[in-house]
Structures are given as C-alpha cells and as structure tokens.
Enzyme design. Sequence first.
Site, mmCIF file in Angstrom:
data_model
loop_
_atom_site.group_PDB
_atom_site.id
_atom_site.type_symbol
_atom_site.label_atom_id
_atom_site.label_comp_id
_atom_site.label_asym_id
_atom_site.label_seq_id
_atom_site.Cartn_x
_atom_site.Cartn_y
_atom_site.Cartn_z
ATOM 1 N N HIS A 1 26.657 37.241 28.910
ATOM 2 C CA HIS A 1 26.968 35.681 28.623
ATOM 3 C C HIS A 1 26.307 35.207 29.675
ATOM 4 C CE1 HIS A 1 29.646 33.152 26.545
ATOM 5 N NE2 HIS A 1 28.539 32.597 27.142
ATOM 6 N N ILE A 2 24.773 35.154 30.166
ATOM 7 C CA ILE A 2 24.393 33.976 30.928
ATOM 8 C C ILE A 2 23.624 33.715 31.466
ATOM 9 C CG2 ILE A 2 25.379 36.387 32.668
ATOM 10 C CD1 ILE A 2 21.741 36.943 32.224
ATOM 11 N N GLU B 1 34.361 40.233 23.710
ATOM 12 C CA GLU B 1 33.483 39.528 25.567
ATOM 13 C C GLU B 1 34.333 39.850 26.409
ATOM 14 O OE1 GLU B 1 30.021 37.167 24.461
ATOM 15 O OE2 GLU B 1 31.739 35.876 26.257
ATOM 16 N N ALA C 1 24.427 32.229 21.317
ATOM 17 C CA ALA C 1 25.616 31.199 20.588
ATOM 18 C C ALA C 1 26.952 31.240 21.751
ATOM 19 C CB ALA C 1 25.436 30.393 19.072
ATOM 20 N N ARG C 2 27.978 32.168 20.987
ATOM 21 C CA ARG C 2 29.325 32.944 20.335
ATOM 22 C C ARG C 2 28.934 34.342 20.156
ATOM 23 N NH1 ARG C 2 29.697 29.943 24.395
ATOM 24 N NH2 ARG C 2 31.353 28.608 24.560
ATOM 25 N N ARG D 1 23.129 22.022 9.555
ATOM 26 C CA ARG D 1 24.385 21.259 8.576
ATOM 27 C C ARG D 1 23.180 19.770 8.078
ATOM 28 N NH1 ARG D 1 29.939 21.539 10.655
ATOM 29 N NH2 ARG D 1 29.064 20.844 12.104
ATOM 30 N N GLY E 1 21.074 22.201 17.026
ATOM 31 C CA GLY E 1 21.606 21.421 18.311
ATOM 32 C C GLY E 1 20.776 20.763 18.743
ATOM 33 N N ARG E 2 21.231 20.396 19.970
ATOM 34 C CA ARG E 2 20.027 20.248 21.640
ATOM 35 C C ARG E 2 19.264 21.420 22.316
ATOM 36 N NH1 ARG E 2 25.086 16.472 23.778
ATOM 37 N NH2 ARG E 2 26.432 18.793 22.607
ATOM 38 N N ILE E 3 20.274 23.009 22.144
ATOM 39 C CA ILE E 3 19.599 23.366 22.918
ATOM 40 C C ILE E 3 18.337 24.049 21.593
ATOM 41 C CG2 ILE E 3 20.086 25.659 23.483
ATOM 42 C CD1 ILE E 3 23.103 25.248 24.360
HETATM 43 C C1 DGY Z 1 29.067 27.926 27.297
HETATM 44 O O1 DGY Z 1 28.386 26.388 28.243
HETATM 45 O O2 DGY Z 1 29.111 27.421 25.795
HETATM 46 C C2 DGY Z 1 28.262 28.672 27.644
HETATM 47 O O3 DGY Z 1 28.011 29.492 27.028
HETATM 48 C C3 DGY Z 1 29.000 29.494 28.836
HETATM 49 O O4 DGY Z 1 30.484 29.403 27.955
#
Ligand code: DGY
Length: 332
Positions: free
Chosen positions: A287-288, A269, A239-240, A179, A156-158
């Site tokens: 998560h920064i 987390e 990501a997550r 995908r 995606g964008r990131i």
């Molecule tokens: C997001 O923008 O999804 C970052 O993970 C901050 O929560």
Amino acid sequence: MSKPSVLVARAVFPEVVARLREHFEVEDNPTDTIYSKPQLIERLQGKAGAFTTGSERIDAEVLAACPQLRAVCNMAVGFNNVDLPACTARGVMATNTPDVLTETTADFGFALMMATARRITESERFLRRGEWTRWAYDMFIGPDVHGATLGILGMGRIGQAIARRGALGFGMKVIYHNRSRLPAGQEAPLGARWVDKATLLREADHLVLVLPYSAESHHAIGAAELAQMKPGATLTNVARGGIVDDAALAQALRDGRIAAAGLDVFEGEPSVHPALLELPNVVLTPHIASASLATRRAMAELAADNLIAALGCGPRAGRPPSLLNPELLAAR
Ligand code: DGY
C-alpha cells in the site's frame, strides 16, 4: 482562551505536528501505535478533532462514544474507514486529501502494471536465486504494454492520470468503465472509450482498478469477472483491498486464467492472502502508491489544513479545503 484538543492518531511528519500545536493541544503518536477501537475511543475523549489515516475506523460507535468530536481529517483520498453519513448526522466535519496524490499514485499504478506485465520482480527473484545461467528466447516472456489495450475501472482523477500515461506515453488504446461517462472533451485527447463492464473485462489486455471502495464495489472483481477476462491479461489494483476477491484471484492466477496481477492493496491488509504469497506471477507491494516524499508531505499538510479550518482556525476558518460533507456548512 484554551486551545481545542486534537488527536493525531498515527505518527506523521514532525513539522506537521508542530504546525498543529500552533492551534491545538495535540496528543500525537510518535511511537506509531495502531490503536484498537477501545484505545481509539479512549484517546479521543475530550478531543475536538482527529487527524486519522486509513487505519483508524471512525464508525457510528466511535462517534457516539466521542460526542465532543467536531472534525475527522483523514490523511488519504480514500475515506472508506470513515462512516460519512454517521459523521454528517452528528455534525462532524469529515475531510480527505484529494488531488495532491493523483500524479504520484498514477505513476505507481502504471509502474505496477508494467512490472506485472513484464515480470520484473519474478525475473529479479530468479536472478537473485542464482538460477540465471544462459539467455533463452522465451525466458520471462510476457505481453507488451505499448500499443496494448488499457482497461480502467473507475475513471476519476487517478484513473484519468493513468489513462494519460498509457495513451500519450505508450500508445495504448484506452477503454474505461465508470458510473458516469467523461465529457467528450476529456475523452478525446486520450482517445478513451466508455464501455460497459463486460466489454472492459473482455477487451482489456491490462486492467487497472482505481475505483473507490464501497458496499457496491466490494468484490467488483471476483471469480465471475476473472472468468470473463482475456487469457493472458493482467490485473492491477491500486484502489482498495476488498474490491478484488483475493481468494478468487489467487485461484485464477493458479489456473492460468489470467497471466499475472499487481497488487498494492489487499483484503484485510496488512495481512495478505497466503495463496497470493505463494504465486510467482503476482507483484505485491505494501500500500505505497502515494508514497513519494513530496506527496506524503502534501497529504499530511492538507489533512492539517483541513483540521485547522474545520476547528475554526487559520485563514479558511470554518471552510476546510476538502470537506466531504459540505451540507454541514449550509446547516450552520
Ligand atoms: C489514499 O490516499 O487513499 C491512499 O490509499 C493512502 O491511504
């Protein structure tokens, strides 16, 4: 006419809260208490809108208990904490904060990948412990970043912004799995090549995860996937949590299956799998990835713009800039 009431569920820039007060009766949370689900439901009683972050779960139960709620505006690009179909079914507008954090998150993802490959935090800990007594040819030796193969899962964008850094700044060969394949005009300037997931795992020297979390991406990287990666490869996750099986990752790192990992996000987390905390070859951050001052401000302002518009105020009344369920507009 009385102003609608909204909840700002976490502490946020005071100037953003002040802007919301121009339009709404605001209950804010300056002490930054993390609300349990019953507390969140209680705070949301009578509220037309919620300014949330990834730490508030807005699910079908919360929505059912808060029938006055008309808008949930998340200060994050990720919205896996919000049950979007349930919002849509109840006519609740849901929004996120895309675009404003793309470059900052990509900077961090690239930095985390570099720190992981070049063993920055591990060697710093060694130095701080006073263990550095002489130079040695193989001290903290690791893989190169420049010229290596950068694998991106989720383009995606990131993902594209990380690919740009790798291809244009560091002469990396970029492969990706997503995908949908990017149009040729977007692939060409990066020399990026779409590959299937197995090829991505097999060929990447540095694998970076930038895909959204969903039931399908849960444990997208587990023991089987780690076993397919190049020995000596690195894995970076901005990501997550939950996309990586953290227990399997700890085992793969312990076994030397891959060289190292850089993790900004974790399953469950802010708890971190204890095995990861013990390992030297993991760079851990809380998560920064989007945490530059300008970007966090822009995210908060965009979440506020969304809330103001969703509740029928301001210049975009009724049309929030980053609405996730635009079908609600068609239904009006
Ligand atoms: C997001 O923008 O999804 C970052 O993970 C901050 O929560």
